[in-house]
Write an enzyme that holds these catalytic residues in place. Structure first.
Site, PDB file in Angstrom:
ATOM      1  N   LEU A 205       0.901  -1.036  -0.180  1.00  0.00           N
ATOM      2  CA  LEU A 205       0.051   0.057   0.026  1.00  0.00           C
ATOM      3  C   LEU A 205       0.834   1.217  -0.160  1.00  0.00           C
ATOM      4  CD1 LEU A 205      -2.327  -0.933   2.857  1.00  0.00           C
ATOM      5  CD2 LEU A 205      -3.134  -0.954   0.436  1.00  0.00           C
ATOM      6  N   HIS A 206       0.811   2.208  -0.975  1.00  0.00           N
ATOM      7  CA  HIS A 206       1.533   3.244  -0.997  1.00  0.00           C
ATOM      8  C   HIS A 206       0.806   4.625  -1.682  1.00  0.00           C
ATOM      9  CE1 HIS A 206       2.647   2.292  -4.951  1.00  0.00           C
ATOM     10  NE2 HIS A 206       3.241   3.474  -5.200  1.00  0.00           N
ATOM     11  N   ARG A 207      -0.343   4.264  -2.166  1.00  0.00           N
ATOM     12  CA  ARG A 207      -1.230   5.618  -2.665  1.00  0.00           C
ATOM     13  C   ARG A 207      -1.638   6.402  -1.534  1.00  0.00           C
ATOM     14  NH1 ARG A 207      -0.364   3.232  -7.339  1.00  0.00           N
ATOM     15  NH2 ARG A 207       1.108   4.849  -7.691  1.00  0.00           N
ATOM     16  N   PRO A 208      -1.307   7.901  -1.984  1.00  0.00           N
ATOM     17  CA  PRO A 208      -1.778   8.861  -1.079  1.00  0.00           C
ATOM     18  C   PRO A 208      -3.167   8.302  -0.448  1.00  0.00           C
ATOM     19  CG  PRO A 208      -0.638   9.663  -2.662  1.00  0.00           C
ATOM     20  CD  PRO A 208      -0.570   8.341  -2.927  1.00  0.00           C
ATOM     21  N   ASP A 278      -2.055  -1.562  -3.734  1.00  0.00           N
ATOM     22  CA  ASP A 278      -2.886  -0.456  -4.489  1.00  0.00           C
ATOM     23  C   ASP A 278      -1.648   0.185  -5.880  1.00  0.00           C
ATOM     24  OD1 ASP A 278      -1.038   0.880  -3.208  1.00  0.00           O
ATOM     25  OD2 ASP A 278      -2.149   2.124  -1.902  1.00  0.00           O
TER      26      ASP A 278
END
Ligand code: UDP
Length: 354
Positions: A205-208, A278
């Site tokens: 997970l890394h999407r803002p 993501d």
């Protein structure tokens, strides 16, 4: 000899660059120069990839680093213009959808240097994603558009860009297939963590919009406690900062580790039961490797993976979230969405264009 500048700055761009750079350097007609903007500077996201993927050291590292969207893009424009004026390349190549992509394309277009955008034509149609703005703007200012999929070609046609579009396939296929045998032979993951093949899910997970709000990130992780399988979570530095700053508790079945190098990561993907992510690139890799992919996003630019039944989009706020994560088992045969031998096709196309 034609001089080509390849502009990269972020982890997925190093992965896309590797097979194409190798091909360009094998071709006597080209001299390739790599420019690293410095967008990703953490060695686990940058240096490690140059080493593992045997990418030559960049001739320029602009050292831009983290900043707001406008500041980062602005600093890149200024620094890249200087490099372009000095090097006077015949072609600039940009990859994907980061600020380095947009700045690389815009600075070149303004300096009247032909620009090629690799991974052109992708659209999520969610304009709140910075990546969506970067990719659409880069497409419209680039001279040559290498589209990875038929849907990407259709998107470009719809936007009046058909004449500049070439269907080449997706360069990440080459990166993955070139490296998978070595990865499976050399990587000690997941065994070194005490995990067995097919007995864990892999999470990124890394999407803002998933990680910047600590309440939302905490809620996603707490929900995943209900999954009975072990979940291995290589944590992106952006996500790690939010977890640390807000002291977010992670359930016992989620194992947090630092981001791993490409060889270890593709080995972890290949040996996982399912992938929850993501990321854009990981959705494709899951499809190519035949792993069920659960995408924690409201939409995706890789629509074929969903249409073909190997990827589902999930909303953690939806009451059926956990049932979808545990119950999703694709049934359909996989097709050929992303092509093969892509770097070779791209190199041949570039020879014709220059
Ligand atoms: N990746 C990696 N190590 C990790 C996580 C991801 O090597 O710990 C690779 C993965 O195999 C894929 C790429 O990074 O090729 C995806 O990058 P990311 O998710 O950062 O960006 P996106 O594809 O969403 O733009």
């Amino acid at each position: 000899m034609k001089k080509i500048l390849s502009i990269v700055g972020a982890r997925p761009q190093f992965i896309k660059l590797a097979p194409l750079s190798r091909k360009l350097r094998e071709t006597p007609a080209f001299r390739e120069i790599i420019v690293h903007t410095g967008q990703h500077y953490d060695s686990s996201l940058s240096e490690l990839f140059f080493q593992q993927l045997k990418i030559p050291q960049p001739e320029y590292n602009l050292g831009i680093g983290s900043a707001s969207q406008a500041q980062q893009t602005g600093k890149m424009l200024i620094a890249l213009e200087e490099v372009y004026l000095k090097e006077k390349p015949h072609l600039v190549i940009v990859f994907g959808d980061t600020n380095s992509t947009l700045a690389g394309a815009l600075a070149a277009a303004k300096a009247d240097i032909p620009v090629l955008h690799i991974e052109a034509g992708l659209r999520s149609y969610n304009r709140s994603m910075p990546e969506e703005i970067n990719r659409a703007a880069a497409d419209h200012i680039s001279d040559f558009l290498f589209a990875p999929t038929r849907t990407a070609v259709e998107n470009l046609e719809t936007e009046g860009l058909k004449k500049r579009t070439y269907l080449t396939g997706d360069i990440m296929v080459d990166s993955l297939l070139d490296n998978l045998p070595t990865a499976l032979e050399k990587s000690s993951f997941p065994e070194k963590l005490g995990l067995e093949e097919d007995d864990y899910m892999l999470l990124t997970l890394h999407r803002p919009y998933n990680v910047d709000d600590p309440v939302k990130l905490g809620a996603i992780l707490r929900l995943l406690a209900a999954v009975e399988t072990q979940i291995l979570f290589p944590v992106h530095p952006r996500t790690r900062n939010v977890i640390a700053r807000h002291k977010i508790d992670t359930p016992g079945n989620i194992r947090l580790i630092d981001p791993v190098g490409y060889l270890d990561f593709i080995c972890l993907e290949k040996k996982s039961r399912k992938i929850i992510t993501d990321s854009g690139g990981i959705q494709k890799e899951a499809y190519i490797l035949g792993k069920p992919c659960i995408t924690v996003r409201p939409e995706t630019e890789w629509v074929e993976t969903v249409q073909e039944g190997w990827n589902i989009l999930v909303n953690p706020e939806d009451p059926g979230f956990i049932e979808k994560v545990t119950g999703f088992w694709p049934q359909a045969q996989r097709g050929d969405i992303f092509g093969s031998n892509v770097a070779h096709r791209m190199e041949q196309e570039i020879e014709k264009l220059l």
